[in-house]
Design a protein around this motif. Structure first.
Motif, PDB file in Angstrom:
ATOM      1  N   ARG A 150      -1.454 -18.177  -2.238  1.00  0.00           N
ATOM      2  CA  ARG A 150      -0.675 -16.588  -1.847  1.00  0.00           C
ATOM      3  C   ARG A 150      -0.249 -15.916  -3.166  1.00  0.00           C
ATOM      4  O   ARG A 150       0.151 -16.295  -3.913  1.00  0.00           O
ATOM      5  CB  ARG A 150       0.616 -16.383  -0.543  1.00  0.00           C
ATOM      6  CG  ARG A 150       0.885 -15.677  -0.531  1.00  0.00           C
ATOM      7  CD  ARG A 150       2.219 -15.057   0.973  1.00  0.00           C
ATOM      8  NE  ARG A 150       2.320 -14.081   1.641  1.00  0.00           N
ATOM      9  CZ  ARG A 150       2.907 -14.278   2.736  1.00  0.00           C
ATOM     10  NH1 ARG A 150       3.153 -15.875   2.885  1.00  0.00           N
ATOM     11  NH2 ARG A 150       2.627 -13.462   3.297  1.00  0.00           N
ATOM     12  N   VAL A 151      -0.712 -14.596  -3.505  1.00  0.00           N
ATOM     13  CA  VAL A 151      -0.507 -13.786  -4.246  1.00  0.00           C
ATOM     14  C   VAL A 151       0.007 -12.538  -3.466  1.00  0.00           C
ATOM     15  O   VAL A 151      -0.602 -12.464  -2.583  1.00  0.00           O
ATOM     16  CB  VAL A 151      -1.570 -13.699  -5.366  1.00  0.00           C
ATOM     17  CG1 VAL A 151      -2.402 -14.914  -5.968  1.00  0.00           C
ATOM     18  CG2 VAL A 151      -3.022 -13.338  -4.334  1.00  0.00           C
ATOM     19  N   PRO A 152       0.813 -11.470  -4.131  1.00  0.00           N
ATOM     20  CA  PRO A 152       1.492 -10.687  -4.056  1.00  0.00           C
ATOM     21  C   PRO A 152      -0.372  -8.965  -3.646  1.00  0.00           C
ATOM     22  O   PRO A 152      -0.724  -9.486  -4.549  1.00  0.00           O
ATOM     23  CB  PRO A 152       2.042  -9.674  -4.907  1.00  0.00           C
ATOM     24  CG  PRO A 152       2.599 -10.982  -6.087  1.00  0.00           C
ATOM     25  CD  PRO A 152       1.098 -12.354  -5.768  1.00  0.00           C
ATOM     26  N   GLY A 153       0.158  -8.188  -2.744  1.00  0.00           N
ATOM     27  CA  GLY A 153      -0.908  -7.783  -1.833  1.00  0.00           C
ATOM     28  C   GLY A 153      -0.621  -5.883  -2.072  1.00  0.00           C
ATOM     29  O   GLY A 153       0.708  -6.267  -3.019  1.00  0.00           O
ATOM     30  N   HIS A 154      -1.355  -6.018  -2.139  1.00  0.00           N
ATOM     31  CA  HIS A 154      -0.947  -4.279  -1.765  1.00  0.00           C
ATOM     32  C   HIS A 154      -0.599  -3.572  -0.114  1.00  0.00           C
ATOM     33  O   HIS A 154      -1.135  -3.857   0.923  1.00  0.00           O
ATOM     34  CB  HIS A 154      -2.093  -3.421  -2.666  1.00  0.00           C
ATOM     35  CG  HIS A 154      -3.604  -3.115  -3.296  1.00  0.00           C
ATOM     36  ND1 HIS A 154      -2.495  -2.913  -4.445  1.00  0.00           N
ATOM     37  CD2 HIS A 154      -4.141  -4.191  -3.957  1.00  0.00           C
ATOM     38  CE1 HIS A 154      -3.553  -3.193  -5.530  1.00  0.00           C
ATOM     39  NE2 HIS A 154      -4.498  -3.848  -5.231  1.00  0.00           N
ATOM     40  N   GLY A 210      -5.981   0.090  -2.119  1.00  0.00           N
ATOM     41  CA  GLY A 210      -7.236  -0.657  -1.258  1.00  0.00           C
ATOM     42  C   GLY A 210      -6.840   0.484   0.152  1.00  0.00           C
ATOM     43  O   GLY A 210      -5.980   1.362   0.691  1.00  0.00           O
ATOM     44  N   PRO A 211      -7.982  -0.218   1.087  1.00  0.00           N
ATOM     45  CA  PRO A 211      -7.949  -0.032   2.379  1.00  0.00           C
ATOM     46  C   PRO A 211      -6.396  -0.272   2.656  1.00  0.00           C
ATOM     47  O   PRO A 211      -5.675  -0.379   2.933  1.00  0.00           O
ATOM     48  CB  PRO A 211      -9.230  -0.347   2.875  1.00  0.00           C
ATOM     49  CG  PRO A 211      -9.628  -1.476   2.226  1.00  0.00           C
ATOM     50  CD  PRO A 211      -8.605  -0.865   0.637  1.00  0.00           C
ATOM     51  N   THR A 212      -5.841   1.154   3.585  1.00  0.00           N
ATOM     52  CA  THR A 212      -5.031   1.565   4.128  1.00  0.00           C
ATOM     53  C   THR A 212      -4.544   1.726   5.551  1.00  0.00           C
ATOM     54  O   THR A 212      -3.734   1.590   6.455  1.00  0.00           O
ATOM     55  CB  THR A 212      -4.371   2.684   4.532  1.00  0.00           C
ATOM     56  OG1 THR A 212      -5.135   3.487   4.875  1.00  0.00           O
ATOM     57  CG2 THR A 212      -3.913   3.240   2.372  1.00  0.00           C
TER      58      THR A 212
END
Length: 213
Positions: A150-154, A210-212
């Motif tokens: 797991r890594v941080p996302g937008h 990134g997509p919203t």
């Protein structure tokens, strides 16, 4: 004219001959047509000889199965090389926890990354509800749990980073899988070859947004 004694002897010899002929015929038939026990024993012996064992990697660990599958994929992306050697990649070394920059994908890595991108995207007709669902789906696709991080996302979107490195030429690839409401995005990127580089320490090039939805 035969006497009763001589007639008795003739009948006895004839009967004895008949018995011997019958026994011989029975023995010959038995040799040609074995009984049920002999047939079963012969069948078992033949089965033991021709039995083909299951391929060892079918019963192997998830990591072994992944390496078999990913290795075959990598081989299909490799161009023809003298002697068929693939070689080993010399990579950047780093201490765990030290950020390193992603590396540029070569043509082989692009081929590998594109395959995994399609393989993963096709398995998500809709987006995952959360990271746990995203990770579970990826593990179900054949990626070992130990390779999914797991890594941080937008905007709080779940992101799973899969370490696809095999320690072979052309195999220094990872992918970031980001889950959104209706779909996922899969971004292949290059990772230093050294096993001392933790895939979660690789800094991605900035993405505008990134997509919203």
């Amino acid at each position: 004219m035969r006497t009763p004694q001589r007639l008795s002897r003739t009948v006895t010899v004839t009967a004895l001959g008949a018995v011997l002929l019958t026994a011989g015929a029975t023995g010959t038939a038995g040799a040609a047509t074995p009984g049920p026990r002999a047939t079963a024993a012969a069948s078992a012996a033949r089965a033991a000889v021709v039995k083909v064992p299951a391929l060892p990697w079918r019963d192997a660990t998830p990591e072994a199965r992944f390496r078999k599958w990913a290795g075959n994929l990598l081989d299909s992306c490799l161009p023809a090389r003298p002697g068929g050697a693939t070689g080993e990649r010399a990579g950047l070394s780093a201490t765990t926890g030290t950020p390193v920059d992603e590396v540029r994908l070569g043509l082989i890595e692009q081929c590998v990354g594109d395959y995994h991108r399609r393989h993963i995207a096709q398995a998500f007709p809709t987006g995952p509800a959360d990271y746990a669902q995203l990770r579970a789906r990826l593990v179900g696709l054949g990626y070992p749990a130990e390779r999914v991080h797991r890594v941080p996302g937008h905007h709080g979107s779940p992101v799973a980073r899969i370490d696809l490195r095999l320690g072979r030429f052309g195999g220094d690839v990872a992918v970031d899988v980001t889950g959104y409401r209706y779909f996922v995005t899969v971004e292949p990127f290059g990772v230093p070859a050294s096993p001392s580089v933790d895939v979660t320490d690789v800094r991605r090039k900035p993405v505008l947004d990134g997509p919203t939805s």
